[in-house]
Design an enzyme around this catalytic site. Structure first.
Site: not given
Ligand code: T1G
Length: 687
Positions: A63, A102, A105, A125
């Site tokens: 998400a 997500g 999912e 999450e």
């Molecule tokens: N949402 C918004 N921005 C995101 C994002 C996300 N999920 N993931 C990464 N970014 C942005 C980050 O801020 C950065 O921005 C750029 O992308 C590169 O990220 C309903 C509720 C995917 C492994 O927890 O683990 O789904 O600084 O520097 O090291 O059940 O990002 O460039 O402006 O980290 O290559 C669940 C979180 C969400 C994954 C990539 N998903 N992201 O790592 O790059 S909750 C997560 C990561 C959800 C559902 C629930 C990592 C990555 P900027 P980065 P990276």
């Protein structure tokens, strides 16, 4: 076809491609376009099946976290997933990169999943203080079973495509560079062979075997109690999986929703989402851009083969860089390399690395007592005794030997980098790279820029942190820089409270209950009272305990006595010593309840953080939070001192500090910035 969604049909298969950099997060536009693409394919007579694939670096990475806390615009993720799961034609998820949260999912709502070998899938999450809120807690256990789902979802750990293939989370592997073609062929084959369109929600076998066995949940809770202590999300995740076993799919989804919303509205999740972005923000230095040059680092020199020097060296050995380790005597070098080998062999025993990898790392070390051995190093880091004359002498020697352009770094914890740099003819090449003990484990690396440090050196150090898997926080020169400066305040206040008659055990309990792994006095005992008290000029309880040969956990106990299993009981000797020192100093005995103990210890930390901001030592408040979390294990669900201060209320903190200032003196005087932000009703963590 829109700017982020492409619709094509090939060989009777519809391909819906989403392209929303940087990580195809499932924000409103992406969700809307997925629905548009799938509905178009569903009604397209030319399409027998549907492939959902992403352009760019990864399948949907979850998400869009930046949307949280704002009104969710329809279609929400669950609505999108229902469109996919209820599609009249089979839907294949084509996965590369990291299908997380997500994103995974969504893949679980497809009827089949194909991934390239390098792909990872997971439900992280929990790292955001949340749980998979789009059916992950109901679908994943239906595929991989209850124990595996409990472990995977509460850990937030991503798994590789091979592991996912083995546990059934993925149905097939594509070749690394032909995901699109292989996914189309896979969908074609499934259609031509009329393979049943498995809807994960209808699977029950892996749940049925756990019905009537509630002990699996309680045993899991007990086994992980220490790890989950203080966190809300793991318990809610366990409850969701209990619901998956006990209830129908739809009732389970309802239960998941309730437990998800509860977390989404919690301060813990707000804190952990803040930390997610803060950690990424810390890597950004305003005057450094993608164009800023860097210097190559292929060979490293470390001066000082002690605990810190050895730990520092390991960070570079771990990424295959040769390290020349310098110390004054061969005996010191042998001792140092012995510690390094022991650390690696312990990691190998825990299965974290192979014996071959241990030897490969050890093979990269060169030992020398002569600084001449550093003449070809690109980066030299000193980790010698924390004394300015010693450091300046070392830097004068390095300056005479290191090649032009070499980076000359000091690991000093407190001292003035500019003064150290003045011992060289090249202050522009001098920088602070401050590790936290144990240096091979603690994730924080403070990059301390001196007045004359050149930008390419700062940039090189910031990028180097990523390579050695550290979290860099940029700091300017100032006593203790960021983490040590603010956290030393906590230790100082703990000592003062103890001398005022408050039991060290109560102080430690309040800090433990706040979420720290241990309180300050247990920490003092762990570090060693001879170490923490080394520089103090005045008479202290720690100093007195050292005089009684009580050095802490390592020798005869300290504030606590320790049994053979390291169980700690407060030492009556320590209490007597504290009383003696207090009496000698004429310190008034002042009781303090738990609330006052917490305020006396942590409000001054917030105040010091405000001063670090005022003095321009930290670039932003969230860097102070990251430094405390990554350097001192500040409980992540509190967000760090500055975020936490906003949750307490700055006005409350300022008024308590003013009260303490009245009662105990000037050191509690609220920082001007704190007063200003409190008065303006602003959040200091946004500074
Ligand atoms: N949402 C918004 N921005 C995101 C994002 C996300 N999920 N993931 C990464 N970014 C942005 C980050 O801020 C950065 O921005 C750029 O992308 C590169 O990220 C309903 C509720 C995917 C492994 O927890 O683990 O789904 O600084 O520097 O090291 O059940 O990002 O460039 O402006 O980290 O290559 C669940 C979180 C969400 C994954 C990539 N998903 N992201 O790592 O790059 S909750 C997560 C990561 C959800 C559902 C629930 C990592 C990555 P900027 P980065 P990276």
């Amino acid at each position: 076809m829109t700017e982020i969604m492409k619709y094509e049909v090939e060989n009777g298969i519809a391909i819906v491609t989403l392209d929303s950099p940087p990580v195809n997060a499932l924000g409103y536009d992406v969700r809307r376009n997925i629905v548009e693409g799938v509905e178009k394919a569903a009604s397209d007579a030319a399409a027998d099946a549907i492939v959902i694939i992403c352009a760019g670096r990864t399948f949907f990475a979850g998400a869009d976290i930046s949307e949280f806390g704002k009104p969710m615009r329809e279609p929400d993720l669950r609505a999108v997933l229902e469109v996919i799961e209820n599609a009249p034609k089979r839907v294949v998820a084509a996965i590369h990169g990291t299908a997380l949260g997500g994103g995974f999912e969504l893949a679980l709502c497809c009827h089949h999943r194909i991934a390239v070998p390098s792909a990872k899938v997971g439900l992280p999450e929990v790292n955001l203080g949340l749980l998979p809120g789009a059916g992950g807690t109901q679908r994943l256990p239906r595929i991989i079973g209850v124990p595996a789902a409990l472990a995977l979802i509460t850990s937030g750990r991503p798994i590789g495509a091979m592991e996912a293939l083995e546990n059934g989370a993925v149905d097939a592997l594509a070749s690394e560079d032909a995901l699109r073609a292989d996914a189309i062929a896979f969908a074609r084959k499934l259609t031509d062979e009329s393979t049943p369109m498995a809807r994960v929600r209808e699977l029950d076998g892996k749940l049925a075997e756990w019905r009537g066995k509630p002990e699996v949940f309680d045993e899991f809770r007990k086994k992980n109690a220490k790890r989950f202590r203080g966190f809300k999300a793991p318990e809610n995740i366990i409850k969701c999986i209990e619901a998956a076993v006990a209830l129908s799919f739809d009732e389970g989804m309802k239960r998941e929703r309730e437990l998800f919303v509860e977390l989404m509205q919690s301060t813990q999740s707000a804190a952990q989402r803040y930390v997610f972005f803060a950690e990424r923000q810390a890597a950004k230095v305003p005057d450094i851009s993608k164009e800023t040059p860097m210097r190559p680092v292929k060979k490293v020199g470390v001066i000082g083969a002690g605990t810190m020097g050895g730990g520092i060296a390991m960070n570079f050995l771990n990424i295959g860089l040769p390290v020349t380790l310098i110390d004054q005597t061969q005996e010191a070098l042998e001792r140092g390399i012995g510690v390094i080998r022991r650390n690696y062999e312990n990691a190998a025993k825990k299965g974290r690395m192979s014996a071959g990898q241990v030897e490969a790392c050890m093979g990269l070390i060169t030992l020398a007592t002569d600084y001449q051995a550093l003449s070809d190093a690109d980066l030299v880091i000193e980790a010698v005794f924390e004394s300015m004359p010693v450091k300046k002498d070392v830097f004068a020697k390095i300056d005479a030997i290191a090649k032009d352009g070499a980076i000359l770094a000091t690991n000093t914890s407190y001292l003035d980098i500019d003064e150290i740099a003045s011992a060289t003819k090249r202050p522009q090449d001098v920088i602070g790279i401050h590790f936290f003990s144990p240096a091979n484990i603690m994730p924080l690396m403070e990059v301390v820029r001196g007045e004359k440090t050149s930008l390419d050196i700062v940039n090189t150090a910031m990028q180097l942190a990523k390579k050695i898997r550290k979290t860099a926080v940029h700091a300017r020169v100032g006593y203790g820089f960021i983490a040590n400066r603010v956290m030393t305040v906590r230790g100082k206040q703990a000592n003062k409270l103890a001398l005022q008659g408050v039991s060290p055990a109560d102080i430690d309990r309040v800090m433990y209950d706040y979420g720290f792994a241990m309180g300050p006095f247990r920490m003092f005992d762990l570090i060693g009272l001879d170490v923490i008290g080394r520089d103090s000029k005045e008479k202290t309880a720690s100093g007195e305990l050292v005089r009684r040969d009580r050095l802490g956990q390592k020798k005869n106990g300290g504030y606590y006595d320790y049994d053979e299993n390291r169980n700690a009981t407060l030492s009556p000797v320590a209490l007597d010593v504290i009383r003696e020192v207090a009496a000698e100093k004429g310190i008034e005995q002042v009781p303090a309840d738990d609330d006052e103990i917490l305020a006396r210890l942590l409000y001054p930390v917030v105040n010091e953080g405000a001063k670090v901001l005022e003095e321009g030592i930290a670039l932003r408040a969230s860097d102070i939070d990251i430094a405390c979390i990554k350097g001192y294990n500040w409980p992540i669900y509190r967000g760090g001192p500055m975020f936490w201060a906003d949750t307490v209320g700055l006005d409350k903190i300022v008024s308590r500090l003013k009260e303490f200032e009245e009662r105990f003196g000037e050191e509690f005087k609220p920082a001007a910035l704190l007063v200003e932000m409190a008065f303006a009703g602003k959040r200091i963590s946004e500074m």
